[in-house]
Design an enzyme around this catalytic site. Structure first.
Site, PDB file in Angstrom:
ATOM      1  N   ASN A 142     -10.876  15.298  -2.570  1.00 36.23           N
ATOM      2  CA  ASN A 142     -10.030  15.750  -1.623  1.00 36.23           C
ATOM      3  C   ASN A 142      -9.059  17.195  -2.089  1.00 36.23           C
ATOM      4  O   ASN A 142      -8.631  17.640  -1.242  1.00 36.23           O
ATOM      5  CB  ASN A 142      -8.686  14.629  -1.151  1.00 36.23           C
ATOM      6  CG  ASN A 142      -9.259  13.795  -0.225  1.00 36.23           C
ATOM      7  OD1 ASN A 142     -10.234  13.960   0.351  1.00 36.23           O
ATOM      8  ND2 ASN A 142      -8.481  12.759  -0.083  1.00 36.23           N
ATOM      9  N   THR A 143      -9.169  17.220  -3.455  1.00 32.55           N
ATOM     10  CA  THR A 143      -8.282  18.331  -4.108  1.00 32.55           C
ATOM     11  C   THR A 143      -8.877  19.561  -3.536  1.00 32.55           C
ATOM     12  O   THR A 143      -8.244  20.578  -3.285  1.00 32.55           O
ATOM     13  CB  THR A 143      -8.274  17.970  -5.449  1.00 32.55           C
ATOM     14  OG1 THR A 143      -7.818  16.889  -6.030  1.00 32.55           O
ATOM     15  CG2 THR A 143      -7.248  19.331  -5.992  1.00 32.55           C
TER      16      THR A 143
ATOM     17  N   GLU B 159     -18.854  11.555 -11.529  1.00 31.59           N
ATOM     18  CA  GLU B 159     -18.315  11.861 -10.073  1.00 31.59           C
ATOM     19  C   GLU B 159     -19.703  11.130  -9.158  1.00 31.59           C
ATOM     20  O   GLU B 159     -20.731  11.552  -9.420  1.00 31.59           O
ATOM     21  CB  GLU B 159     -18.201  13.367 -10.069  1.00 31.59           C
ATOM     22  CG  GLU B 159     -18.023  13.899  -8.688  1.00 31.59           C
ATOM     23  CD  GLU B 159     -17.111  13.528  -7.757  1.00 31.59           C
ATOM     24  OE1 GLU B 159     -15.822  13.227  -8.187  1.00 31.59           O
ATOM     25  OE2 GLU B 159     -17.415  13.028  -6.558  1.00 31.59           O
TER      26      GLU B 159
ATOM     27  N   ASP C 266     -12.668   3.044  -4.268  1.00 35.20           N
ATOM     28  CA  ASP C 266     -13.319   2.534  -5.087  1.00 35.20           C
ATOM     29  C   ASP C 266     -12.480   2.188  -6.411  1.00 35.20           C
ATOM     30  O   ASP C 266     -12.673   1.076  -6.910  1.00 35.20           O
ATOM     31  CB  ASP C 266     -14.423   3.345  -5.602  1.00 35.20           C
ATOM     32  CG  ASP C 266     -15.503   3.957  -4.718  1.00 35.20           C
ATOM     33  OD1 ASP C 266     -15.280   3.582  -3.445  1.00 35.20           O
ATOM     34  OD2 ASP C 266     -16.636   4.409  -4.982  1.00 35.20           O
TER      35      ASP C 266
ATOM     36  N   ALA D 176      -6.886  15.237 -10.345  1.00 38.96           N
ATOM     37  CA  ALA D 176      -6.311  14.366 -11.211  1.00 38.96           C
ATOM     38  C   ALA D 176      -7.669  14.126 -12.316  1.00 38.96           C
ATOM     39  O   ALA D 176      -7.267  13.984 -13.654  1.00 38.96           O
ATOM     40  CB  ALA D 176      -6.086  13.007 -10.745  1.00 38.96           C
TER      41      ALA D 176
ATOM     42  N   ARG E  24       6.818  13.809   6.981  1.00 40.73           N
ATOM     43  CA  ARG E  24       5.593  13.895   7.793  1.00 40.73           C
ATOM     44  C   ARG E  24       5.450  12.738   8.446  1.00 40.73           C
ATOM     45  O   ARG E  24       4.683  12.353   9.591  1.00 40.73           O
ATOM     46  CB  ARG E  24       4.380  13.932   6.594  1.00 40.73           C
ATOM     47  CG  ARG E  24       4.175  15.150   5.952  1.00 40.73           C
ATOM     48  CD  ARG E  24       3.372  15.315   4.944  1.00 40.73           C
ATOM     49  NE  ARG E  24       2.891  16.620   4.678  1.00 40.73           N
ATOM     50  CZ  ARG E  24       1.929  17.264   3.842  1.00 40.73           C
ATOM     51  NH1 ARG E  24       1.404  16.437   3.435  1.00 40.73           N
ATOM     52  NH2 ARG E  24       2.006  18.514   3.749  1.00 40.73           N
TER      53      ARG E  24
ATOM     54  N   GLY F  53      -4.474  21.922   0.745  1.00 40.15           N
ATOM     55  CA  GLY F  53      -3.852  23.303   0.941  1.00 40.15           C
ATOM     56  C   GLY F  53      -3.567  23.845  -0.484  1.00 40.15           C
ATOM     57  O   GLY F  53      -3.249  24.990  -0.815  1.00 40.15           O
ATOM     58  N   GLY F  54      -3.249  22.882  -1.466  1.00 39.63           N
ATOM     59  CA  GLY F  54      -2.930  23.398  -2.863  1.00 39.63           C
ATOM     60  C   GLY F  54      -1.711  23.389  -3.026  1.00 39.63           C
ATOM     61  O   GLY F  54      -1.196  23.956  -4.075  1.00 39.63           O
TER      62      GLY F  54
END
Ligand code: ADP
Length: 540
Positions: A81-82, A73, A315, A54, A374, A86-87
Site C-alpha cells: 500500500n505504501t 514479499e 496474513d 515498514a 477522516r 500519497g506519501g
C-alpha cells in the site's frame, strides 16, 4: 581390533543421540518440520515478511545493525500500500514549519487546548500539562506569527483523533507510549530517509484529516520504496519476490522462522536466528475479515471498494493470532480519504491541502466540515445519496499538473464556468452556485456557520476553469492488528512478549486507535519499521 570396536560403538551412540534429539525436538516444537522433504531451507539472522514501507525500513535497519536479512514479499513487486499511497508524512519539522504562519483558526485550537480538562485525557494527562506550558510560553514570549508545533501537540492530536467508541460501546484510545515513540521519532525517521536519498519538500501542508499543518511531502508513497529498495539491497538484504509467508515456526516458545510458499507452490523454510519481523500490512483487501471484525460502521458491505493493493489481506494478523498474539482495535476501519466510486482508485482526482477542499453532494450542497477527522468525513459522506460526493477545485489548485488522462477517463470533470460544471455533473445549478458563493463568503469571513470548518486558508473557488472529482468512501486503512510494545515485540494474549517475533506498520494495532490522522501512517511505518529491524537484529 579394539580400535574398530570403539569406532562402531561411537557411531551407535551418535545415532541414538540423534534419534533422541529429533524426538525431543518434535515434542517441543509447534512446528518441527524445518527441513521439509523436497522443500528448500534457508537460514538468516532476520527474516522480514512483507516488502512495503515498514518491511523495507525494517530490513534496511536490521542490515544497518549488522544482521544478515532475508525479506520475502508475496507480490511480484515491492511496495504494498505504501507505493500507492500519497506519501504524506506527519512530523514536527522546525525547518519547514518556521516558514508556515499561524492563523486565527490554529490559534483558536491552541486556546481550546489551554481550556481542556486534564481529567478528559486519561494516560495523556501529563502530555497535556506539558503542552499547555509550551503553548503558554509561546503566547507569552514566542513569535506568534510563526506556526506553533511540538511533539506533545502531535501526540494530543493523535490521541483526540483516535479516541473513539464503537457501536458496542467499547472505547479506545491510542497507547500513550507507542504514540510517544511515533511522534517523538518521526523527524529522526524523516532525516534517516533523507540520508538514504529521499527529497522532502520545503513546505508543510495539512493532508486530509491531519488536523494541523505538519504534513511533510516526499512526492508520492513510491518515493519511499525508490530509496529503501536500493538501500536494502546495497546493504546485502536478500529480497525474494512472489514468496508468501504462510506460518510462523515456534520452537520452545520462540519464533525461529517461517514457512513460506513460492509462486510455483514450492514450500520453503526460512530459519531466522535473531528474529522475524512481520510487516504484511492490514486487511483492507480481505472483505470477509473486514465484515467479521468491524464494530464501528453500521454496515461493512463485502463489495465496498478499497484503496488497497490486492495483497493486503491480513496474513500477518492471522499468522500472529495462530501462535497466540493479542489483537487490538480490530473493529476500527478507516473509510477515507475517499476513492473513485467504482474502481476504488485513490489518485484519480484533483484536490489540495485540507483547508482548500470543498465537498458537495448530488444536490450541489456542502454536507460536512472538510477539515474534520477522516471518520467524521466518511460518516457524513455515507449519509449522502449513493454515498457520492464531488471535490470541487479550481485552476489555482490544479496549477501545472497534467491531468489529461484523468479527464479522458472521466475521473475528473472540467468546465469553464461553475454553471457548466454543475450541468455536466447533473446537479442543481442554482443550488450549487449559491453554495459556492456562500462558501467563498465564509472564506472572506473565516467563519463557517453551516459546518464550523475552522481553517480555510485564503483559498476561494473562483479561478476558471473549474474541476469536480467524484468520490465515495472506501476502505483505506485498518487501524487494528497485532499488539506490540515500544521495541515492536509482539505481545501475546497473556500480555507477554513473544520471543523472536516483531511487527511494524499497518499489521499492528494500538497506535491510531479508532481513527488514524491523515499523514500518521507513514510516520508510523517508518518509525516502527526502523525500530523493528534494530530490535530483531539485536534480539531485544
Ligand atoms: P505497511 O504500510 O505496513 O508497510 P504495506 O501495505 O505497504 O504495509 O506493505 C505490506 C506488504 O506485505 C505488501 O507488499 C504485501 O504484498 C506484503 N504481504 C502481505 N502478505 C504477505 C505474506 N503473507 N507474505 C509476504 N508478503 C506479504
Amino acid at each position: 581390533m579394539r580400535k574398530s570396536t570403539n569406532k562402531w560403538l561411537l557411531c551407535l551412540v551418535l545415532a541414538v543421540v540423534m534419534v533422541f534429539a529429533t524426538a525431543c525436538g518434535s515434542n517441543n516444537n509447534n512446528n518441527n518440520n524445518n527441513e521439509e522433504p523436497g522443500g528448500e531451507a534457508l537460514t538468516t539472522d532476520v527474516l522480514v515478511i512483507g516488502g512495503g514501507g515498514a518491511g523495507l525500513a525494517a530490513a534496511t535497519s536490521a542490515a544497518e545493525n549488522g544482521a544478515d536479512v532475508i525479506l520475502i514479499e508475496k507480490a511480484a513487486f515491492l511496495g504494498g500500500n505504501t507505493v500507492i499511497a500519497g506519501g504524506a508524512f506527519n512530523s514536527v519539522n522546525p525547518d519547514s514549519q518556521q516558514k508556515a504562519e499561524m492563523n486565527d483558526a490554529l490559534m483558536a485550537d491552541l486556546e481550546a487546548i489551554l481550556e481542556a480538562k486534564e481529567s478528559d485525557f486519561g494516560d495523556f494527562q501529563p502530555t497535556l500539562v506539558e503542552l499547555k506550558s509550551q503553548i503558554t510560553e509561546y503566547l507569552e514570549t514566542g513569535d506568534t506569527d510563526v506556526l506553533f508545533d511540538s511533539v506533545e501537540l502531535h501526540m494530543i492530536h493523535t490521541y483526540l483523533g483516535g479516541q473513539r467508541t464503537d457501536l458496542e460501546g467499547n472505547s479506545i484510545t491510542g497507547d500513550l507510549e507507542l504514540v510517544r515513540v511515533m511522534c517523538g521519532n518521526a523527524l529522526d525517521a524523516l532525516k534517516w530517509l533523507e540520508g538514504h536519498g529521499i527529497e522532502v519538500r520545503e513546505n508543510v501542508s495539512t493532508v486530509l484529516g491531519a488536523l494541523w499543518p505538519r504534513t511533510n511531502s516526499v512526492g508520492r508513497g513510491s518515493s519511499y520504496i525508490e530509496v529503501l529498495e536500493p538501500a536494502a539491497k546495497g546493504l546485502g538484504v536478500e529480497i525474494m519476490l512472489e514468496t508468501r509467508g504462510i506460518e510462523l515456526i515456534v520452537e520452545d516458545g520462540r519464533v525461529v522462522g517461517a514457512k513460506a510458499e513460492k509462486a510455483d507452490g514450492t514450500e520453503i523454510i526460512i530459519n531466522a536466528n535473531s528474529g522475524v519481523v512481520v510487516a504484511t500490512g492490514g486487511y483492507g483487501e480481505n472483505p470477509e475479515m473486514r465484515a467479521e471484525y468491524n464494530t464501528y460502521w453500521k454496515e461493512m458491505p463485502l463489495e465496498m471498494p478499497s484503496t488497497n493493493s490486492p495483497n493486503i489481506t491480513g496474513d500477518g494478523i492471522i499468522m500472529g493470532k495462530d501462535i497466540g498474539a493479542n489483537l487490538v482495535g480490530m473493529g476500527f476501519l478507516q473509510l477515507m480519504p475517499s476513492s473513485h466510486p467504482v474502481t476504488g482508485s485513490l489518485f484519480s482526482g484533483v484536490w489540495g491541502s485540507a483547508e482548500t477542499q470543498v465537498f458537495v453532494n448530488k444536490d450541489g450542497k456542502r454536507f460536512v466540515n472538510e477539515y474534520a477527522e477522516r471518520d467524521v468525513l466518511a460518516s457524513a459522506a455515507l449519509e449522502q445519496e449513493e454515498g457520492l460526493f464531488f471535490i470541487i477545485t479550481d485552476q489555482q489548485i490544479v496549477g501545472e499538473r497534467d491531468i489529461e488522462q484523468m479527464l479522458t477517463n472521466g475521473d475528473v470533470v472540467k468546465a469553464d464556468t461553475l454553471e457548466e460544471l454543475a450541468e455536466e455533473l447533473g446537479i442543481d445549478v442554482e443550488a450549487f452556485l449559491a453554495e459556492i458563493e456562500k462558501y467563498n463568503s465564509y472564506v472572506d469571513n473565516q467563519k463557517d456557520p453551516d459546518f464550523n470548518k475552522p481553517n480555510f486558508g485564503s483559498y476561494k473557488v473562483e479561478v476558471a476553469p473549474f474541476y469536480a472529482t467524484p468520490r465515495s468512501p472506501s476502505v483505506h486503512h485498518t487501524m487494528g492488528g497485532l499488539q506490540i510494545d515500544t521495541t515492536t515485540r509482539v505481545i501475546n494474549v497473556d500480555g507477554e512478549a513473544i520471543p523472536g517475533l516483531y511487527a511494524a506498520g499497518e499489521v499492528t494495532g494500538g497506535i491510531h486507535a479508532g481513527n488514524r490522522l491523515g499523514g500518521n501512517a507513514q510516520a508510523d511505518i517508518m518509525v516502527f519499521g526502523r525500530i523493528a529491524g534494530e530490535s530483531a537484529a539485536l534480539k531485544k
